[in-house]
Design an enzyme around this catalytic site. Structure first.
Site, short mmCIF file in Angstrom:
data_model
loop_
_atom_site.label_atom_id
_atom_site.label_comp_id
_atom_site.label_asym_id
_atom_site.label_seq_id
_atom_site.Cartn_x
_atom_site.Cartn_y
_atom_site.Cartn_z
N HIS A 168 -5.05 -1.07 -4.12
CA HIS A 168 -4.31 -1.05 -3.03
C HIS A 168 -4.44 0.12 -2.37
O HIS A 168 -3.27 0.95 -1.67
CB HIS A 168 -2.69 -1.49 -3.31
N HIS B 97 0.65 -1.11 0.20
CA HIS B 97 -0.10 -0.10 -0.02
C HIS B 97 0.79 1.33 0.07
O HIS B 97 0.27 2.33 -0.32
CB HIS B 97 -1.01 0.26 1.12
#
Lengths: 703, 131
Positions: free
Chosen positions: A658, A568
């Site tokens: 993400h 992320h």
């Protein structure tokens, strides 16, 4: 898993078995047709041993031939069915390649071509109709966006069918209610406030009066708005319009009461200064000439007189300002007493009788505020004075006032007790009126006091004439919004719902979902990994509402794992400024109140959520649908149930993966495409979907 | 009406404002009444019970809701003793509704602030004389 071959394959296998049997029988018959002597000769021949070998190789040849012929048939039926399902439900451009024998592939693909063409034709006409609809919707949205007033349209179950951006800006506040399609308006306002106004509205309609109610109401977080309720009855639509302006907006007019008040206050300060100066001079010079002393006294006298006048003006301006902000409603006697009775009866748990003197007609009162005062007194009288048999009486007090008496059987109110009540707030809890009992009466421009007999009296301003149809002064909202590209804040399709109240029984298409995703510091909540971002988007009846999103980073003390960081990309510095879970999670809980949760691999996210929310007393116990389980249910023979794989399979383009919100949106889009496929499998309702998910193998996976 | 001469009568002034108390005491004393004072409701009730004043001046701005309650309690006391007690309230925010409330709670007159000393003296004299 052992599978029974499909009928075609079974037939082919049977034929090949028959061939083998025929070959064996022919061989055996030929053998027995020979003379015994010839058989002996043959047996004696050294090449005889080759005969069984020959038989075996011919059987093998038959087998290889059969396999070659049937190769394409083995497992063809499930492959074909699956491909056809996909073709029909989600991807009409799909073509067979090696799922079936060539001729089948050819015919199926020809059919698919035709299907796609027809679908295109149908879609064209649907699209034309949709475009016409969209144009109307755009027009409506543009119109709404131009309004300076906040507008909500609600169904008769108080769910929001339409809102404009001004309403969203005015009413949605961090930590409080969210305005959104399908949400109930009660998340923003107290239920009792709305119900009260709607009752007043229907009374007016019954009486044949102008169908609107203008009043000032408070939001749950204590802000006040001027509200106008009007009924909605169009075709099959039933509900109400609610238009609002903020009640605490500064007046546009430059010389409004506020400006005048500040001007007057300045003047008052000058007067006080002059008077004090004159008095000080007189004190400091005891030997002043008589005419000087007289003049100084005159100045002090004149200036304090003006000071008093200024302060009187200030009070008048204050009152005007209050009246402008809080216009009193003009109400007929029966309407007021009916409203009061309805609000009183639940707290006194008995009928409340009513008596209206013939000369009482209209008065000015805020019925909701007043009823809160009466409820307070009735509740206290029941508790402390054993009051029963409540009675409301309206009579003329004098030319200017109407006396509203709440009487009961029991003890009268001791004057000291009343004095204590007068300083108490009449309501408590969120969205409660901020008034004491005394302020309730003052707000009606009247007074209240205990009667000598058991009961209390409120003086209300009598209004000589029925109210004029003139609308009150309305402030204008500060926010002006550009019309949005896609007008998602209108959804009359929300109406009418099937009327099934149990969520499990309701069709998947009809429900309201919160698709969400979290990003975390790692994969192990039990070892202390924490949520660092939450993103969510609402799906209402199959539409993804891009205006109704939730996105927040979450502060975390936990170090972020390398793996997670690679996924992320959040660094500890980015999270240092983020709000803490204690403030984000309650907001998120409110955002997804009364919806079905939707997530990919929901067990993972829920595990994190529960771990961090439970200590705050927050529980996410709404139903949960998991796109991973749904995918496993729809494609049992496929292996890939990652978000990307399902996205590819269902034709969803993956953008912004993400980030929590990005993944939530992809999840929402996938789910919307899965709904028709689930329906094709006979899974129509939420209950059926939940049960089916439970059965899939992945459901046993636990984090 | 009580026939006793004014000099034997007493007045009770109830306020927590020293400046107002000073002025009122000056005025009432000048009318020939003996003056008792109280700065809260409880001591006012005790004083009233002890001396049974002919006149009670109650400052509603200082006492608020409890000032109204005092009116009702004192008028109840006077009624029980069958003796007259003139209850007068002073208020800055005197509206028609608040006057109605004061009368309903037992006050005989509602005098508005700010007041002119001479006019106030006249009004009080009229009340005491029952005219």
């Amino acid at each position: 898993m052992m599978r029974l071959p499909a009928p075609a394959t079974r037939g082919a296998l049977l034929v090949s078995l028959l061939c083998v049997a025929a070959a064996c029988a022919t061989g055996a018959a030929a053998w027995f047709a020979l003379q015994p002597a010839t058989r002996d000769v043959l047996v004696a021949d050294p090449r005889f041993a080759l005969l069984p070998l020959l038989a075996a190789s011919s059987v093998a040849l038959i087998g290889i031939g059969t396999h070659h012929l049937l190769r394409r048939h083995v497992g063809m039926v499930p492959r074909l069915t699956h491909a056809l399902d996909l073709l029909r439900e989600s991807n009409p451009s799909l073509r067979l390649t090696d799922e079936a024998p060539q001729e089948v592939t050819r015919s199926v693909n020809a059919l698919a071509e035709y299907f796609q063409h027809r679908l295109g034709t149908v879609e064209n006409s649907i699209q034309e109709a949709t475009e016409a609809l969209e144009r109307e919707r755009d027009l409506l949205a543009a119109l709404l966006a131009q309004l300076h007033e906040a507008v909500l349209v609600c169904g008769d179950d108080a769910r929001i069918l339409l809102y404009n951006p001004v309403a969203q800006d005015l009413l949605s506040r961090e930590g409080y209610g969210f305005v959104g399609l399908g949400r109930t308006v009660f998340t923003v306002f107290r239920r009792s406030v709305i119900v009260h106004c709607l009752e007043r509205l229907s009374e007016r309609q019954v009486r044949g009066e102008a169908a609107e109610v203008r009043t000032t109401i408070s939001t749950r977080d204590g802000r006040f708005v001027h509200a106008r309720f009007t009924p909605l009855a169009q075709g099959s639509l039933r509900g109400f319009f609610l238009s609002m302006t903020p009640a605490d907006l500064p007046e546009q007019d430059e010389r409004g009461p506020q400006e005048a008040a500040s001007h007057t206050a300045n003047d008052a300060m000058l007067r006080a200064t002059h008077a004090r100066a004159a008095l000080a001079l007189a004190r400091e010079h005891p030997d002043l000439a008589v005419e000087d002393r007289v003049e100084l006294e005159r100045i002090a006298d004149a200036e304090t007189l003006r000071l008093g006048e200024d302060l009187t003006t200030l009070r008048r301006l204050q009152k005007e300002e209050r009246r402008r902000r809080w216009p009193l409603e003009e109400v007929p006697a029966e309407t007021l007493t009916d409203a009061l009775r309805r609000r009183l009866e639940p707290v006194v748990e008995a009928d409340v009788t009513i008596d209206i003197a013939a000369d009482v007609e209209w008065m000015r009162a805020e019925s909701y505020v007043l009823s809160a005062g009466l409820r307070f007194v009735a509740t206290r009288a029941r508790e402390q004075l054993s009051a029963t048999a409540f009675h409301i009486r309206l009579s003329r007090f004098d030319h200017d006032f109407v006396a509203l008496d709440l009487q009961w059987q029991g003890a009268p109110i001791p004057a000291d007790l009343w004095a204590a009540w007068e300083e108490e707030r009449v309501q408590s809890g969120d969205g409660a009126l901020p008034y004491t009992l005394r302020q309730v009466a003052r707000r009606q421009e009247g007074e209240s006091w205990p009667l000598h007999a058991p009961g209390a009296r409120w003086l209300l301003a009598s209004s000589a004439l029925p109210p004029s149809a003139e609308p009150p002064v309305a402030g204008s909202a500060a926010a002006t919004m550009q019309p949005p590209a896609r007008p998602e804040f209108v959804d009359f399709d929300l109406y009418p719902a099937t009327g099934v109240t149990d969520q499990r029984e309701r069709p998947l298409r009809e429900l309201i979902y919160t698709a969400f995703d979290t990003e975390t510091t790692g994969l192990a909540p039990d070892s202390g990994d924490e949520i660092i971002a939450i993103g969510a988007i609402r799906v209402v009846q199959g539409r993804i509402l891009s205006r109704e999103v939730f996105e927040s980073l979450v502060h975390s003390k936990q170090p972020i794992g390398i793996e997670s960081r690679r996924i992320h990309g959040f660094s500890p510095a980015m999270l240092a400024q983020a709000p803490r879970a204690e403030s984000v999670l309650p907001q998120f809980a409110r955002f997804c109140e009364d919806t079905v949760l939707l997530a990919h691999n929901a067990a993972f996210d829920l595990r994190f959520l529960e771990r961090q929310a439970s200590p705050l007393g927050i529980h996410f116990d709404q139903p949960v649908l998991d796109t991973l389980l749904l995918s496993a249910l729809l494609y049992p023979e496929k292996d890939g149930h990652q978000l990307e794989s399902i996205a590819a399979r269902t034709g969803v383009s993956v953008v912004g993966r993400h980030t929590a919100l990005g993944d939530a949106i992809v999840t929402a889009e996938i789910f919307v495409r899965l709904i028709p496929m689930l329906e094709a499998k006979g899974i129509d309702t939420l209950g059926e979907a939940l049960d089916a998910c439970k059965k899939t193998w992945y459901a046993r996976l636990r984090y | 009406m009580n026939a006793a001469p004014l000099t034997t009568r007493s007045a009770l002034i109830v306020t927590s404002e020293p400046a107002l108390l000073y002025c009122l005491r000056f005025i009432v004393h000048g009318m020939g009444l003996s003056v008792a004072t109280a700065d809260d409701v409880i001591s006012a009730q005790a004083q009233a019970a002890a001396i049974h004043p002919a006149l009670v001046l109650i400052d509603l701005d200082a006492l608020g809701s409890r000032g109204f309650a005092l009116c009702r309690n004192l008028s109840g006391m006077a009624a029980a003793r069958k003796k007259s007690m003139h209850l007068v309230v002073l208020s800055l925010r005197s509206t028609a509704a608040s006057e109605a409330k004061a009368r309903a709670m037992g006050a005989e007159a509602v005098l508005q602030k700010p007041f002119d000393p001479t006019a106030l003296r006249q009004q009080l004299n009229q009340i005491l004389l029952g005219t």
